[in-house]
Every structure is written in C-alpha cells, then in structure tokens.
Design an enzyme around this catalytic site. Sequence first.
Site, mmCIF file in Angstrom:
data_model
loop_
_atom_site.group_PDB
_atom_site.id
_atom_site.type_symbol
_atom_site.label_atom_id
_atom_site.label_comp_id
_atom_site.label_asym_id
_atom_site.label_seq_id
_atom_site.Cartn_x
_atom_site.Cartn_y
_atom_site.Cartn_z
ATOM 1 N N ARG A 1 0.840 -1.200 0.000
ATOM 2 C CA ARG A 1 0.000 0.000 0.000
ATOM 3 C C ARG A 1 0.874 1.248 0.000
ATOM 4 O O ARG A 1 1.824 1.343 0.773
ATOM 5 C CB ARG A 1 -0.935 0.015 1.211
ATOM 6 C CG ARG A 1 -1.882 -1.175 1.234
ATOM 7 C CD ARG A 1 -2.874 -1.125 2.361
ATOM 8 N NE ARG A 1 -3.649 -2.355 2.422
ATOM 9 C CZ ARG A 1 -4.586 -2.608 3.334
ATOM 10 N NH1 ARG A 1 -4.851 -1.705 4.267
ATOM 11 N NH2 ARG A 1 -5.245 -3.750 3.319
ATOM 12 N N ARG B 1 2.234 1.276 10.235
ATOM 13 C CA ARG B 1 1.718 1.640 8.904
ATOM 14 C C ARG B 1 2.863 1.587 7.905
ATOM 15 O O ARG B 1 3.659 2.514 7.803
ATOM 16 C CB ARG B 1 1.097 3.039 8.955
ATOM 17 C CG ARG B 1 0.220 3.373 7.750
ATOM 18 C CD ARG B 1 -0.368 4.752 7.902
ATOM 19 N NE ARG B 1 -1.245 4.834 9.046
ATOM 20 C CZ ARG B 1 -2.547 4.490 9.050
ATOM 21 N NH1 ARG B 1 -3.094 4.061 7.945
ATOM 22 N NH2 ARG B 1 -3.274 4.594 10.130
ATOM 23 N N SER C 1 -10.183 -5.964 10.233
ATOM 24 C CA SER C 1 -11.504 -5.437 9.878
ATOM 25 C C SER C 1 -12.285 -6.569 9.239
ATOM 26 O O SER C 1 -11.800 -7.194 8.295
ATOM 27 C CB SER C 1 -11.397 -4.266 8.898
ATOM 28 O OG SER C 1 -10.979 -3.098 9.544
ATOM 29 N N GLU D 1 -6.141 -1.137 15.620
ATOM 30 C CA GLU D 1 -6.769 -2.079 14.692
ATOM 31 C C GLU D 1 -5.798 -3.176 14.259
ATOM 32 O O GLU D 1 -4.654 -2.906 13.900
ATOM 33 C CB GLU D 1 -7.258 -1.336 13.454
ATOM 34 C CG GLU D 1 -7.888 -2.245 12.412
ATOM 35 C CD GLU D 1 -7.932 -1.607 11.030
ATOM 36 O OE1 GLU D 1 -7.953 -2.367 10.045
ATOM 37 O OE2 GLU D 1 -7.922 -0.366 10.952
ATOM 38 N N ARG E 1 1.107 -6.653 12.620
ATOM 39 C CA ARG E 1 0.533 -6.053 13.835
ATOM 40 C C ARG E 1 0.406 -7.078 14.952
ATOM 41 O O ARG E 1 0.501 -6.729 16.129
ATOM 42 C CB ARG E 1 -0.804 -5.395 13.510
ATOM 43 C CG ARG E 1 -0.632 -4.177 12.621
ATOM 44 C CD ARG E 1 -1.829 -3.262 12.613
ATOM 45 N NE ARG E 1 -1.579 -2.102 11.762
ATOM 46 C CZ ARG E 1 -2.389 -1.049 11.666
ATOM 47 N NH1 ARG E 1 -3.506 -1.010 12.378
ATOM 48 N NH2 ARG E 1 -2.089 -0.044 10.870
#
Length: 430
Positions: free
Chosen positions: A267, A282, A357, A354, A395
């Site tokens: 990303r 991130r 999701s 987070e 994560r």
Amino acid sequence: MLDIQIFRSDINAVADTLIKRRRHEFDVKAFQALETERKQLQTNTESLQAQRNALSKEIGVYKKNKDEEGAKKLMLQVGQFAEQLKQNEERLAEVQSELRAILSSIPNVPHESVPNGIDEQDNVEVRRVGEPRQFNFAVRDHVDIGENLGQVDFDRAAKITGSRFVLLTSRIAKLHRALAQYMLNTHTEKHGYTEVYAPYMVNANALFGTGQLPKFEADLFSVPVGDAGKYYLIPTAEVPVTNIFGDEIVKLENLPLKFVCHTPCFRSEAGSYGRDTRGMIRQHQFDKVELVQLVHPEQSYERLEELTGHAESILQGLDLPYRVVTLCSGDMGFSAAKTYDLEVWLPGQNAYREISSCSNFEAFQARRMQTRYRTESGKPDYVHTLNGSGLAVGRALIAVLENYQQKDGSVTVPKVLVSLMGGLESIEPI
C-alpha cells in the site's frame, strides 16, 4: 456496485442514506438528467427500429411485386433511419457509460444496524476481551524492543528500499513466520477454510471488482507490463481471492465458499504521511492472513458474526487483550455495508489499535464482479461477499513483542507458538 434499480425506484431515499457515508456527495440532478436522456434515447431508438423493420417488410413486398422504383424509395428512407439509429446508439452507449461511472464511484449503503457517525470517534464498542497486563517496569514499544534484541532493523530496510519498510532477522523473523503459520493452521483445521495461494499482482478488473478502482488508485503500487498496460501489487489478498469466481455462477449447494490466504500486501499509504511513522504500524509492505467468504444472501449477517469470531479466536489463542468495535457510517470502507474492527491492546502506545476489519459487502462486490449463484428456482442472483483479516501478521508481531516483553529485554514466546518456534520459549538479545 449498487443496483441501479434502487436509484430508479426512489433516488431521494438512496441519496438520504448515502449522506450517512459523510465522505461522499451524490449528485442527484446529474444522475436524473442522464437517466432522463437514457429513457428518451431508448424510446427513440426502439421507435426508429420499429419503423425501419416495418419499411424493410414493405421493401420485400415491393420487390416481390417487381416494383423496383418503390423499393428504391423505401430503401433510401431505411438508410436515413440507419444513420439516425447509429447516432442514437452511439449516444446511448455514452450515456450508459457515464451512468456506470457514477455508479462505480458510489459507496455501499450502510446496513440499518450501522451506527450513524462522522469518524472513528463515533464507532461503537461491542465488547472487550482480556485484561491488559500490568507491568512493574517501564514499558517499551516494539521499536525499542526489536532493536534491543538486535533483530528488527528499520535503518537497513530504509537503505535497501526507503522509509516504511522493515528488516526482520533471526528469531523475530521466525516468530513472524510462526504467527502466520498458526493463523493458517487454525483457520484451515478448526474453522473449515480452504487455503489458497494467490497471485501477488492483479489486473484492473480484479481491483474494480472489489472496489479499490477507480476511486483508490493513489493507494496502489502499479507495475508496467510492456504494451499490455499494467498490473497492480495487491493491497490485500481480498482482491485475488474474492475474484476467484468473477463472471461465474456458483452452485447453490457449494455455498458458503470459505477461503484463507497468506500474502504480502502493498500500500502506498497515500494521504497518511505524518501518521504512524514510527515502527511497523503503517508500512508499504506487510503480511496478512485474509479470510474470504462467498455466501447465500440470507445468511450473510450470520456469517459476518462467524467470520469475526474466527479472527477473534487468533487473539484469544495468543492471549492478547482486544476489543471489538462496530464502525460508524462515516468510518466504514467504500465497499462495506457493515464492519467490525478488532483492536488489540498495545502497551507501548497505551491504546487499542486495529488488527483486523471484518466486513459484509452484501452484493456490492458481487455485482461488480458478476459473481452469482442459482437460486432454488434456478434463477441467477448475486452472492454476498465477506472478508476479514485473520489477522494482520505484522501487527500481531507488534502485539506479541509489546505484551510479552520482559524486564531484562527478552520476549516470552506465546504458548501456542512454542512448537512452531522449534520449542523456543523466549527470545533473547543477540
């Protein structure tokens, strides 16, 4: 993509619902103008076709009666109709393309159970599981822990590539691999998922199908492919795996289809600069174990609860404190009708962050991909698609390092990972 019929039946109701998405403005007047023109063009086209067909029959009669002069006059008229038809059909194609472009830019409609809100501050906590550990020493974050262990290196990764990459070595690299293996084993052996090895590059059609294109191209990394255009590095395994049955009709008896896939994800993080620049939170490249389900529409919300529970079970197995939140309408992803976020406790940040999701997209993605099933009556209808991280591996590594850190700088290996670590129970500095 939403069904165009819901716009045609009650466009103002849809517009009112889309207001809840906050970050999207739907131009009702522009859509209605195109729809009006489409209807007129279709009516005129059908009328011209009918007149042309009638004249063609008359020409046949004239020719049968050997009236060549009469047939010639009618043929001139048919030629005029043909030119008008060509212009109509070309403009109709343009209008339909414009309508499709508008539809492809519109996000999914929130499910009625989704809380209305603007951003993450309006998300609703559903439950908390586990108690954060109380430390009797100064807590370090994963950056300090990894660097003190000598097995997490951001500087060398930046030298090799650039910022927002990491180099893992030795036992931390093995721990990262063990986490992914634990997730795959759990989901395939206990939860009934079929493991998939999927391409790490996809075409634009696949990204359109799951909703990343055209709206989010800035978030993607593209790869030129000679004169053939370009491929894209996957932002998540959701893209290749959900598209497996694109342009296909699935047998009813085969639903639900459940897949798990471990891939790197890429990303660009466009628009996120200045956020989470420290460490691995991130990054441009990270690993994820993704869960994907294609299900019967009547079962999709039941399956969403199931899939969320599957992701939670990994956190429970690792004995990591976490919470589940329902995303509000303004914080949901573009394609989702409802989303639960799993947020793991990170002592180094003194916050929940987070790690997964889990979303139900209803028929939104299936309509874009043309993925259908045959109903009991044999009629094709769209499946519902779901996915969720089960979990984000990087994560999860952060969470283990921070929650299992010891005063002497070592990190205890969670019990469920010891066998996958070759019996290693603690990671020491090297």
